[in-house]
Motif scaffolding. Structure first.
Motif, PDB file in Angstrom:
ATOM      1  N   TRP A 107       0.823  -1.216   0.000  1.00  0.00           N
ATOM      2  CA  TRP A 107       0.000   0.000   0.000  1.00  0.00           C
ATOM      3  C   TRP A 107       0.852   1.259   0.000  1.00  0.00           C
ATOM      4  O   TRP A 107       0.415   2.295  -0.455  1.00  0.00           O
ATOM      5  CB  TRP A 107      -0.981  -0.012   1.176  1.00  0.00           C
ATOM      6  N   SER A 157       1.031   4.331  -2.859  1.00  0.00           N
ATOM      7  CA  SER A 157       0.604   5.653  -2.378  1.00  0.00           C
ATOM      8  C   SER A 157       1.147   6.780  -3.235  1.00  0.00           C
ATOM      9  O   SER A 157       2.137   6.636  -3.954  1.00  0.00           O
ATOM     10  CB  SER A 157       1.061   5.837  -0.935  1.00  0.00           C
ATOM     11  N   LYS A 158       0.477   7.896  -3.107  1.00  0.00           N
ATOM     12  CA  LYS A 158       0.898   9.087  -3.850  1.00  0.00           C
ATOM     13  C   LYS A 158       2.246   9.586  -3.361  1.00  0.00           C
ATOM     14  O   LYS A 158       3.087  10.023  -4.145  1.00  0.00           O
ATOM     15  CB  LYS A 158      -0.135  10.192  -3.658  1.00  0.00           C
ATOM     16  N   ALA A 159       2.427   9.537  -2.040  1.00  0.00           N
ATOM     17  CA  ALA A 159       3.661  10.073  -1.479  1.00  0.00           C
ATOM     18  C   ALA A 159       4.858   9.324  -2.048  1.00  0.00           C
ATOM     19  O   ALA A 159       5.852   9.932  -2.453  1.00  0.00           O
ATOM     20  CB  ALA A 159       3.620   9.949   0.043  1.00  0.00           C
ATOM     21  N   PHE A 160       4.770   7.975  -2.112  1.00  0.00           N
ATOM     22  CA  PHE A 160       5.862   7.152  -2.608  1.00  0.00           C
ATOM     23  C   PHE A 160       6.100   7.424  -4.094  1.00  0.00           C
ATOM     24  O   PHE A 160       7.217   7.697  -4.524  1.00  0.00           O
ATOM     25  CB  PHE A 160       5.502   5.674  -2.386  1.00  0.00           C
ATOM     26  N   ALA A 164       3.301  11.725   5.355  1.00  0.00           N
ATOM     27  CA  ALA A 164       2.085  11.314   4.663  1.00  0.00           C
ATOM     28  C   ALA A 164       1.220  10.427   5.552  1.00  0.00           C
ATOM     29  O   ALA A 164       0.088  10.119   5.192  1.00  0.00           O
ATOM     30  CB  ALA A 164       2.430  10.571   3.384  1.00  0.00           C
ATOM     31  N   GLY A 165       1.759  10.026   6.684  1.00  0.00           N
ATOM     32  CA  GLY A 165       0.939   9.275   7.629  1.00  0.00           C
ATOM     33  C   GLY A 165       1.360   7.825   7.798  1.00  0.00           C
ATOM     34  O   GLY A 165       0.717   7.077   8.534  1.00  0.00           O
ATOM     35  N   PHE A 166       2.409   7.402   7.121  1.00  0.00           N
ATOM     36  CA  PHE A 166       2.818   6.011   7.222  1.00  0.00           C
ATOM     37  C   PHE A 166       3.680   5.806   8.459  1.00  0.00           C
ATOM     38  O   PHE A 166       4.372   6.710   8.901  1.00  0.00           O
ATOM     39  CB  PHE A 166       3.573   5.591   5.959  1.00  0.00           C
TER      40      PHE A 166
END
Lengths: 1036, 319
Positions: B142, B146-149, B180-182
């Motif tokens: 996931w 993600s967009k951040a990755f 990003a919250g991960f």
């Protein structure tokens, strides 16, 4: 080293607290010994039982910090003097030392002093103590002369009853808003494993772009010691990695579900979650919150054991290192006063939660409150005293709903339950009756003054606000002889408060008064009368600020802009009066009047506007609905705080945004109103509205730059005058001679077709001064530096020793009320000073005003500060039958001769004309410099025989009407001999009076000043803004 | 049969050798991945010799590229070449700067499998800012989606300054994903005793550092500040590789080469060779061969400890 204010204040507080704790037993004894504790009254307020006064005293002193109790029905500590009503001093000490203020509106110290035969200089506090200790059931209460009599027994019963009523009303909302230091008592029954897995709890987490906080919230849910739960994450169209993060969580925990929605707002998201919930109970959590591990165990356990449908737990709040709890137990009615349940700590049976019809998607804010209200209406919420979550109040997120949407949404939620316009429209109203809806001000004395000011308007008063005990007590007392209703309102916006008042009222016409304003009865009647005209929907008075300039004369809309500004703000009230009597573009006022059926038909003020601009919106809606226009009435409402700073929290930018959303184009009429006031708008200046912080763009208000419109030619030409006086604005300046002098002069100038404003000390720097043609400074206590531009005139009428040549030279023309001084100084300083004597108001001072009732032998009008004035001493020694009007004589030998402390300016003429001899003296510097007091002119205009100290020029001016003395023997001689031996005969006196009234009247002075101003202006080079250039100045 | 047991994992390995040869540890590392991933892409910036190239082609997908942009740009090239990343359960990036794994990857991944982490590394440090060290990082599916990755790798441009690569990409990658919250974690987690030891070693290091303020008077103060800095576990706790069942299952070559904290890395190498003869076979030769290409970095050179304090080396040296 300078200690910062905050630290000093904090230290002071701490010291007072310790002081209070240490001295409490001593204070309690003192309070008991003072004999002023009314046990029954105290019991009525607290609902507790006390046996002795000592117990009451101890309880009072211990709880005084939080609760506003009183130990005696006639003692409101908040009415006493002193800056800090909550000082460590106990009320016995405070009342004993009080000098000026009465502690209750029905206790008049003057009457009490008279009833107890006390010396006139006895302190108010001492009078009160003596009266209270001596009063019995049948003693008449020393009420002010305007109130009907009542015995102490009756009043006491009434006030005890009032206190009981207040306590019952308060019971519903008492703990609201207070964070408590300890969790309330009550048992928690945690869910125990031996009862099985327990009912399924659906946890709904609606989120939007909070991915960085999400994991913490989710982890706190999944880590709950109560295991049987499902977590429904509703992604409200996030553009960040919310979905990825939830996917990650889902791969480790099968109890998690994700619902992805297109962006549709928190309400829709929560509704979707509610829809999808499979559990028996639902709970809600926001992405920026976390739960304590045992929240669900404790809450589910207690709810199932007690068979509760809706419950909420406590919040622990830490702020600046201090920990408090938000844990209030209350029902639907309590919730209507304000929200005390946080959505994050709520747990509800799913069927109940669904029965509450979900979250209102049309609301932009206060959605939680709205939902909780509906939920509470179905099922009473119960408090489970366990800590559900911890809030760190120091950290706050900048982009929250809380600073993006208008704060009025909370009022909208309350309004749904409190206001039913349908029912209101069916209520019968008394034909022709007037109701005044008063949003009660926070200040207790302001509240009492506002109500008394309306006596005589024959109106029903509806007092509405969240009232504290002191207000309730005073209002109960005042309601005795007035048509006065008390309505406890929610802690909410002013718009909703006034709506509630309108619904409680019964008159056909309603005047709404915001908490920062007060209105006289004559103004109220003028407003009501305006509504007789059916083309008028709303009448508003001229709002007058504390500086006695205009706060607002209606709404002004710049071309193409719907964000209003107050019309003619900071202009002299006289300017606003020119535009009064006609329609304005909209109402912008702390006071408005409207016909009740109309008001109800358009569903009153919009609570969404909360505290500001709701009257503007109302006037626009009234016009849109064809109910009529808004008219500015030539009456005044005094606005205590600046126009847009009432005691309630404000959201000016929010209201401005709402105006922009709601109205596409501004109403017409702004330019016309300005034109009537003599101005045209040139360009507009944009300033951001106060409070536009937050993430949204600033909202600007555009205020006009003005240009005076040339007046049509007249003879004499109409000039704009400002008379500058040293007297302070407001009631403080009421006793200042300067104010009366300036007002009389203004009246005379207006008779000559001039526009005149009287500027008190505080209004001296008003920006609208730049439009004036002539500024006339009456030299009193203040040295005024003239601004270049207008023609600056100085008239020295007192304090000549303070005037310097430097000051004088700054003026275009200078006058002095002394022939000798002006000649001497002209020569000494090489400046031109014209003599211009003081004068009298011929309409107030005339021999014809004499009455037998007002007759006195020897009259003296004047105050003193503890020491007697020589002329009074001489007269007393001469054995004259002296009558004194004035203050401060208590400690002098002449104390017994005082007839009244005050004599209104309008009554003065009657007294002068009726007296056999009028005594007069001068301030030392006035006497030395030959400044003839205006009292001499007043008395002479009444044809009175005047006995005065010797002032140069008096003999010439008054032709023998004024006899001067040099020694005490002169006084004795003049008063003991037959009066006609020394003063002219009756016929001569009348002739002299007529001469004085003609030559030394304000009318005459006005002519002289205007002449001087015109000829001086004519010699001036042209000035772009000022009128000299645009208009020929003819000699008239 | 074996195929089904192979985890659905993509490994992108960055490799560099100044002589274009494959070090013995690199071969062993590539072999260690053989049954542990679906796909192994080696991106090399060496001028490979034919024998090594053919060996690599046998054991993995090989991408050769010019030598610029450090390992991060190799990762990017590898990830870009891999195509659709969403088909993998896990994506691993690693390089060849260490000897290891000293225990099978299967054990390491098994231990991490039930950790609620979105991405993890072998070690993490608080130096600069909290981050996982980029010589070995594992991303779960996931995160990869993600967009951040995606944005992080898409926006990457080659940087050829070592410090900047560390700040922008090594630390930057962790920060981007954390912001990003991960959630992040690491395989190696210090015990309190290890943390105390690492602190003592940082103090020792601070005593010997030379990259201090030019003004002499301020130096004691600065040493005090440096003594409170966080540590790099790969230097400060390198000998954890010798404890337990290789608590730290790899040893950085830089630690052996430069001995950054002055803890006697020769001793570390000796002990490692004793304990893991297979993994360290041929490393002496390799280090000797490459020594001239890895000269000590002037900023990182250490001074001698004050005379009186020298015996304290016995307390802090690698053991």
């Amino acid at each position: 080293m300078k200690i910062p204010d905050s630290i000093r204040r904090g230290l002071g507080r701490r010291v007072r607290r310790v002081q209070m704790r240490v001295l409490r037993p001593w204070y309690a004894r003192q309070l008991t010994r003072a004999g002023i504790v009314d046990i029954e009254y105290y019991q009525a307020q607290t609902g507790l039982k006390f046996r002795t006064a000592r117990q009451v005293a101890k309880h009072y002193l211990a709880s005084a910090a939080l609760d506003d109790y009183s130990i005696h029905p006639l003692l409101e500590p908040n009415l006493l003097g002193g800056r800090r009503p909550r000082s460590a001093k106990d009320p016995a000490v405070r009342i004993a030392t009080e000098r000026i203020f009465s502690p209750h509106p029905l206790f008049d110290p003057v009457q009490a002093r008279r009833a107890l035969n006390l010396a006139p200089n006895t302190r108010v506090g001492q009078v009160w103590l003596k009266w209270v200790r001596s009063a019995t059931e049948d003693t008449a209460v020393p009420v002010p002369p305007t109130e009907p009599p009542i015995t102490w027994g009756q009043l006491r019963r009434l006030l005890i009853e009032g206190a009981t009523q207040w306590r019952e009303a308060r019971g519903r909302w008492r703990t609201f808003g207070y964070p408590v230091q300890e969790l309330p008592a009550g048992s928690v029954i945690p869910w125990s494993a031996d009862r099985g897995t327990g009912p399924l709890v659906s946890v709904i987490l609606a989120t939007w772009n909070r991915a960085h906080l999400l994991r913490e919230a989710i982890d706190s849910v999944l880590a709950q010691s109560y295991r049987n739960l499902e977590l429904i994450v509703v992604d409200d169209g996030s553009s960040d990695d919310t979905a990825a993060i939830v996917a990650g969580v889902m791969s480790f925990d099968s109890r998690v579900r994700l619902i992805s929605l297109p962006r549709s707002g928190v309400s829709a998201a929560r509704n979707a979650g509610l829809e999808a919930a499979l559990g028996e109970y639902v709970a809600f959590i926001d992405s920026d919150n976390t739960w304590n591990v045992d929240f669900l165990t404790d809450t589910v356990g207690t709810m199932t054991a007690r068979k509760w449908k809706v419950a909420h737990a406590a919040l622990q709040v830490s702020r600046r290192g201090k920990t408090n709890y938000r844990a209030t137990d209350g029902d639907f009615h309590a919730l209507l006063m304000g929200n005390f349940i946080d959505m994050n700590v709520l747990l509800a049976a799913t069927e109940t939660a669904r029965a509450a019809v979900g979250f209102d998607v049309s609301m932009k804010r206060s959605v939680d409150y709205d939902y909780i209200l509906r939920l509470a209406e179905l099922e009473t919420p119960h408090l489970v005293p366990t800590v559900a979550a911890l809030y760190q109040e120091d950290q706050s997120d900048s982009i929250r709903i809380s600073n993006v949407q208008a704060i009025g949404w909370a009022s909208v939620a309350q309004s749904k339950h409190l206001v039913d316009w349908e029912v209101a429209s069916q209520a019968t109203r008394k034909a022709g009756a007037l109701s005044v809806v008063l949003a009660v001000p926070k200040g207790l004395s302001d509240c009492i003054d506002s109500i008394r000011a309306l006596d005589g308007a024959d109106a029903e008063l509806v007092c509405v606000a969240p009232l504290n005990r002191g207000h309730y007590n005073c209002l109960t007392a005042l309601a005795r002889c007035r048509d006065l209703k008390i309505t406890q309102a929610a802690n909410t916006g002013m718009s909703l408060v006034l709506n509630l008042g309108a619904i409680a009222s019964s008159g056909e016409r309603i005047i709404f008064v915001k908490d920062n304003a007060s209105l006289t009865s004559s103004a109220a009647l003028a407003l009501a009368a305006t509504l007789d005209d059916q083309s008028v929907a709303i009448a508003q008075p001229i709002n007058e600020s504390a500086t006695m300039t205009v706060a607002s004369a209606g709404a002004y809309f710049p071309p193409g802009d719907v964000v209003p500004s107050p019309l003619l703000a900071e202009h002299p009230t006289a300017t606003a009066q020119r535009t009064a009597g006609a329609a304005v573009a909209g109402a912008y006022s702390a006071v408005i009047a409207m016909r009740a059926p109309d008001f109800i038909a358009i569903e009153g003020f919009d609570p969404l506007f909360h505290n500001t601009m709701f009257e503007v919106d109302l006037s626009l809606r009234a016009q849109e609905r064809g109910l009529g226009q808004t008219v500015l009435v030539d009456a005044f409402a005094a606005v205590r705080t600046p126009m847009n700073r009432p005691a309630y929290p404000l959201d000016l930018p929010g209201s401005a945004r709402l105006m922009k959303q709601r109205w596409a184009t501004p109403p017409t009429g702004s330019a016309e109103s300005l034109e009537r006031a003599g101005f045209a708008a040139t360009v507009h200046q944009a300033t951001p509205l106060a409070g536009s912080t937050g993430p949204l763009a600033e909202v600007y208000v555009r205020t006009p730059e003005l240009m005076p419109i040339p007046e049509p030619s007249s003879s004499p030409p109409c000039l704009r005058w400002a008379i500058d006086v040293a007297a302070p604005a407001g009631p403080k300046g009421a006793h200042w001679g300067d104010r009366h002098f300036a007002n009389s002069l203004a009246r005379s100038l207006r008779k000559l077709g001039q526009q005149v404003a009287v500027d008190h000390r505080e209004a001296r720097d008003r920006p609208s001064r730049k439009y004036d043609d002539v500024v006339l400074t009456l030299r009193g206590l203040d040295k005024v530096t003239p601004m270049p531009g207008p023609l600056n005139l100085l008239w020295v009428i007192s304090h000549p020793d303070d005037v310097s040549p430097r000051e004088l030279a700054a003026y275009d023309l200078a006058f002095a009320a002394s022939i000798g001084w002006s000649a001497q100084k002209s020569q000494e300083w090489g400046l031109s000073i014209e003599p211009l004597l003081q004068c009298t108001d011929a309409s107030l001072f005339s021999p014809t005003r004499a009455t037998a009732a007002a007759a006195s032998d020897v009259l003296f009008v004047g105050s003193t500060r503890g020491v007697s004035r020589p002329v009074v001493n001489y007269a007393v020694n001469a054995g004259a039958d002296l009558a004194i009007f004035g203050r401060g004589w208590e400690k002098t030998a002449a104390a017994d001769l005082v007839v009244a402390e005050q004599l209104p300016n309008s009554e003065l003429g009657v007294r002068y004309a009726s007296a056999a001899v009028v005594l007069n003296d001068h301030w030392a510097d006035m006497l030395r410099n030959g400044f003839i007091s205006n009292r001499l002119f007043d008395a002479a205009a009444c044809g009175a025989r005047v006995l005065s100290d010797r002032v140069a020029g008096a003999d010439e001016v008054f032709s023998g009407l004024v006899q001067s003395f040099d020694t005490p023997a002169d006084v004795t001689r003049l008063l003991s001999q037959p009066l006609d031996d020394n003063w002219p005969s009756q016929a001569d006196r009348l002739a002299i009076a007529e001469q004085v009234r003609l030559e030394h009247s304000f009318d005459r002075r006005a002519e002289q000043l205007l002449d001087a101003a015109l000829s001086s202006l004519e010699q001036r080079p042209a000035d772009g803004l000022h009128r000299k250039a645009t208009q020929p100045l003819t000699n008239w | 049969m074996i195929e089904t047991l192979t985890p659905n994992r993509l490994v992108v390995m960055a490799s560099y050798d100044p002589d274009g040869e494959l070090g013995p540890h690199v071969r062993r590392h590539i072999q260690a991945w053989q049954d542990e991933c679906q796909r192994l892409i080696v991106v090399t910036t060496s001028q490979l010799k034919a024998a090594d190239r053919s060996w690599l082609n046998e054991h993995c997908e090989l991408i050769e590229r010019e030598n610029y942009g450090y390992d991060f740009y190799s990762y990017k090239v590898g990830l870009d070449a891999a195509g659709d990343l969403s088909s993998y359960d896990e994506v691993v990036i690693c390089n060849d700067s260490f000897v290891g794994p000293l225990r099978p990857y299967r054990e390491i991944f098994a231990e991490m499998a039930d950790q609620h982490l979105d991405f993890w590394g072998m070690t993490q440090t608080l130096r600069v800012k909290h981050h996982v060290q980029s010589f070995f990082v594992v991303f779960r599916s996931w995160v990869v989606a993600s967009k951040a990755f995606t944005n992080f790798w898409a926006e990457m441009s080659p940087v050829s300054d070592r410090r900047e690569v560390i700040h922008r990409y090594e630390v930057g990658m962790s920060r981007t994903l954390i912001d990003a919250g991960f959630t992040v974690g690491s395989f190696f987690r210090e015990t309190p005793a290890e943390a105390r030891l690492a602190r003592a070693r940082v103090i020792w290091w601070a005593l010997r550092r030379r990259d201090l303020n030019r003004r002499r008077l301020l130096r004691p103060w600065e040493r005090l500040q440096r003594a409170r800095e966080p540590w790099n576990p790969m230097s400060g706790l390198a000998d954890s590789a010798l404890r337990g069942e290789s608590r730290l299952p790899l040893v950085k070559l830089d630690t052996i080469r430069y001995d950054p904290y002055g803890l006697n890395s020769a001793r570390l190498l000796r002990k490692c060779t004793e304990q893991y003869p297979e993994s360290f076979a041929g490393m002496d030769d390799y280090l000797a061969r490459t020594a001239s290409r890895y000269r000590p970095r002037p900023r990182e050179m250490l001074a001698k400890a004050p005379l009186l304090l020298r015996p304290f080396i016995l307390l802090v040296r690698y053991r």
